[in-house]
Design a protein around this motif. Structure first.
Motif, short mmCIF file in Angstrom:
data_model
loop_
_atom_site.label_atom_id
_atom_site.label_comp_id
_atom_site.label_asym_id
_atom_site.label_seq_id
_atom_site.Cartn_x
_atom_site.Cartn_y
_atom_site.Cartn_z
N LEU B 67 0.86 -1.80 0.03
CA LEU B 67 0.22 0.18 0.07
C LEU B 67 1.04 1.44 0.29
O LEU B 67 1.54 1.24 0.88
CB LEU B 67 -0.99 -0.06 1.09
CG LEU B 67 -2.04 -1.11 0.93
CD1 LEU B 67 -2.93 -1.19 2.94
CD2 LEU B 67 -3.05 -0.75 0.46
N ASN B 68 0.55 2.14 -1.15
CA ASN B 68 1.41 3.44 -1.26
C ASN B 68 0.82 4.09 0.58
O ASN B 68 -0.84 4.58 0.64
CB ASN B 68 0.84 4.28 -1.87
CG ASN B 68 1.19 4.27 -3.27
OD1 ASN B 68 2.15 3.33 -3.12
ND2 ASN B 68 0.89 5.07 -4.28
N MET B 69 1.83 4.54 1.19
CA MET B 69 1.81 5.02 2.58
C MET B 69 1.16 7.06 1.99
O MET B 69 1.70 7.62 1.11
CB MET B 69 2.69 5.16 3.64
CG MET B 69 3.02 3.90 4.15
SD MET B 69 3.97 3.39 4.81
CE MET B 69 3.56 4.12 6.27
N ASN B 70 0.93 7.54 3.14
CA ASN B 70 0.82 9.55 3.01
C ASN B 70 2.06 10.06 3.41
O ASN B 70 2.12 9.85 4.53
CB ASN B 70 -0.99 9.51 2.70
CG ASN B 70 -1.28 8.79 1.74
OD1 ASN B 70 -1.67 9.27 0.82
ND2 ASN B 70 -2.76 8.66 2.55
N LYS B 71 2.02 11.24 2.71
CA LYS B 71 3.23 11.98 3.65
C LYS B 71 2.38 13.71 4.09
O LYS B 71 1.93 14.08 3.12
CB LYS B 71 4.45 12.27 2.49
CG LYS B 71 5.75 13.16 3.66
CD LYS B 71 6.50 13.11 1.61
CE LYS B 71 8.01 14.15 2.62
NZ LYS B 71 8.92 14.21 1.27
N ASP B 72 3.80 13.66 5.65
CA ASP B 72 2.64 14.78 6.47
C ASP B 72 3.45 16.39 5.73
O ASP B 72 4.48 15.89 5.25
CB ASP B 72 1.68 15.10 7.01
CG ASP B 72 2.77 14.95 8.45
OD1 ASP B 72 3.52 14.58 7.93
OD2 ASP B 72 2.87 14.32 9.92
N THR B 73 3.47 17.02 5.81
CA THR B 73 4.36 18.09 5.78
C THR B 73 5.81 18.48 6.24
O THR B 73 7.05 18.97 6.40
CB THR B 73 4.09 19.33 5.84
OG1 THR B 73 2.93 19.77 7.39
CG2 THR B 73 2.67 20.02 5.09
N ALA B 74 5.48 17.36 7.15
CA ALA B 74 6.82 17.13 8.30
C ALA B 74 7.17 15.64 7.75
O ALA B 74 8.43 15.67 8.84
CB ALA B 74 6.36 17.48 9.51
N GLY B 75 7.12 15.60 6.86
CA GLY B 75 7.57 13.69 6.45
C GLY B 75 7.33 13.13 7.09
O GLY B 75 8.44 11.67 7.32
#
Lengths: 378, 378
Positions: B67-75
């Motif tokens: 599964l692809n994971m999602n990145k937030d602004t803090a990495g």
């Protein structure tokens, strides 16, 4: 036809037998890392998509000293370094900023909550860190701790010959530091290998070594998945909970369940950092219980307003060895270890202050164990 | 002034006590992963420079299902999945193509040469995989193996109450598969927890469980760093070296050094995959030694041209249980397990063929142990 069938059957059997290994091989290239040569060590990691891979090892002065690795056309990154002096080091790769372990190195050790790849460079200092010819056994033992109110786990090392012989042995109670647990001395500390080698070389008196868990909120290391209790270590009754349990729960368990000499002159206690503090506390609060007292890299002498009174208690109860060790670069513990040294001198107590180079490190704690264990029970 | 000094001293002590933990925290963000909720599990990894991070877990059909994971602004990369059914799963992240473990999950297990992050989902199937209230002890024991010509290591589990009681116990000899070693059943197999729970629930007769190393070229798991001998497992004398050592070295050691019932009806043998082959070999070659015979996921029946003769030997010597298990999707072992089932039927031998779903997996081997252990020694 029969031969063909037999051959097929043999092939199938071979295939099944080596299946797990094949699977493991299939998932990664046959990369050797670390490769220890005569004068160099080579590290390798396959990371074809990475832009920048660096190596950090505990032999470096800081993370800033990390080394860039070089990539070949197949995406294998490599760096060769001059072989560091003999020591057990930990290291990791930094792949585009991410710390990762060396997947090709089966020698991985847990240090608290972190897992670290290990590089063990052979030589004089590390001679006792490898397996000896004659090896003692290690037991993971659950014991009841009425003092703390739970069942708890500790490791008990028994020396070579314990199972087959009839002798009773002296006991070293060996305590871990903050962030550690009952597993720490047996893995990061190489305690079993060090003791095995010392006994085999007849440099130390064979002893049992008890490694408890010094976090009273834990029944066992976090890897057990047992829910931890949040204990305020400064709350009334909590501060001494663990050291009380050593004397009231652990020592009685060991002396009931193992062939040990149940006398103060056959009991030693040592510990590193927080465990050095526990060593001070348990000997200060229970003078006369342990004849051999070896706090390592401990700053805990500062805790006692009445240190002189406590030390006089130990002096009056009698002891055989008071052996304080610290690294001269240990910002956490050196000043207070010097204070303890001065306090022992001030109170007219024979003792050793063993000052090594280096700081607050497992490298030092292994060296200390290897150095003081030969002094015990003689 | 005095108060200030005292405060400084207390601060310093607190600082030292928690030093290792602080260091660990300093090196990573306070990330929780995996986080098991009521209906979901959330995985997180900090990798600010990564372009693509995926999650692979053993509950997925294949690596392609990652599964692809999602990145937030803090990495921080994150993915939430519906909670898989109760099981012990392994998983890893794939960071720009590189497989890495979950640095925030202390529950990491070695499967042969690989280390894998573990997700243990609570539920009916996994109820016995967690720590029971009453726990047995585990010993890492070095024994002499004249048959193989070296000292070797095995794990011996003793049930709760063994140390404090006087009873003698029956023994289960539990064998690992290809690529595994003496550590496999105690870690990947959750053998100690399964037995603890079965005994606590009075579902099984308390027994000792012996987990040897089935690779005769190894003195111990590779993590011991002891040099392996390269043995050709098909060379004359090598094929049966290990099973001979079970009967000639291991059983005598166990029966001398532990309080066990030294009779065939108090001996069981089981093993998975290669260890299922060892189970067949040791019972075929030494009929009458083990009354309880439980080969798991083994294709080894194909190895015997004279299987019927061998089984007649076991029948004549007498046995209490012959329990064969295999997953219906196990391409490596299912056909040959069916052949073994048919051979047992053909030879008029009472037995069970336990067919589960799934394939050649630890999930199945844990279920099998949990299922057959209650049938032993009754």
């Amino acid at each position: 036809m029969k031969n063909k069938t037999t051959a097929s059957i043999i092939c199938l059997f071979l295939f099944i037998g080596s299946y797990a290994q094949e699977l493991a091989n299939f998932r990664r290239a046959p990369v050797i890392s670390p490769e220890i040569g005569d004068k160099t060590v080579t590290f390798r990691i396959s990371a074809p998509q990475a832009k920048l891979v660096r190596l950090y090892g505990s032999w470096m002065r800081s993370f800033d000293s990390s080394l860039n690795m070089n990539k070949d056309t197949a995406g294998l990154w490599m760096v060769e370094i001059p072989k560091p002096s003999a020591e057990l080091y930990t290291y990791n790769f930094i792949v585009d900023g991410l710390n990762v372990n060396d997947v090709n190195n089966v020698f991985l050790q847990r240090d608290g909550t972190r897992y670290l790849s290990v590089l063990l460079v052979p030589g004089e200092i590390t001679a006792n860190y490898f397996e000896a010819g004659r090896r003692g056994n290690l037991r993971k033992v659950w014991y009841n701790s009425p003092t703390i109110g739970t069942t708890r786990r500790m490791y008990v090392y028994t020396p070579y010959g314990y199972e087959t012989g009839k002798d009773s042995y002296p006991v070293l109670y060996l305590l871990h530091g903050g962030g550690g647990d009952e597993d720490a001395w047996a893995t990061m500390g190489r305690a079993c290998q060090i003791l095995d080698n010392l006994f085999e070389k007849k440099l130390a008196v064979p002893m049992i070594c008890v490694m408890p868990n010094g976090n009273p909120g834990q029944e066992a290391a976090r890897t057990s998945l047992i829910q931890e209790k949040a204990l305020d270590r400064n709350a009334p009754g909590v501060a001494n909970l663990y050291i009380n349990s050593i004397v009231k729960d652990i020592i009685p368990y060991v002396e009931k369940n193992f062939r040990v000499i149940a006398k103060p002159e056959a009991r030693a206690v040592s510990g590193l950092s927080m465990g050095g503090g526990h060593t001070l506390s348990v000997t200060n609060e229970y003078p006369g219980t342990f004849s051999y007292i070896c706090p390592l890299s401990s700053g805990a002498s500062a805790k006692y307003a009445d240190l002189d009174t406590k030390l006089q208690g130990i002096k009056n109860a009698g002891y055989k060895l008071y052996w304080v060790a610290c690294g001269s670069e240990d910002a956490l513990a050196y000043a207070n270890s010097k204070n303890l040294d001065a306090a022992l001198t001030r109170n007219g107590m024979e003792h050793t202050f063993f000052v090594s180079g280096g700081g607050h490190t497992w490298a030092n704690w292994r060296i200390y164990l290897n150095t003081f264990a030969p002094l015990l029970f003689k």
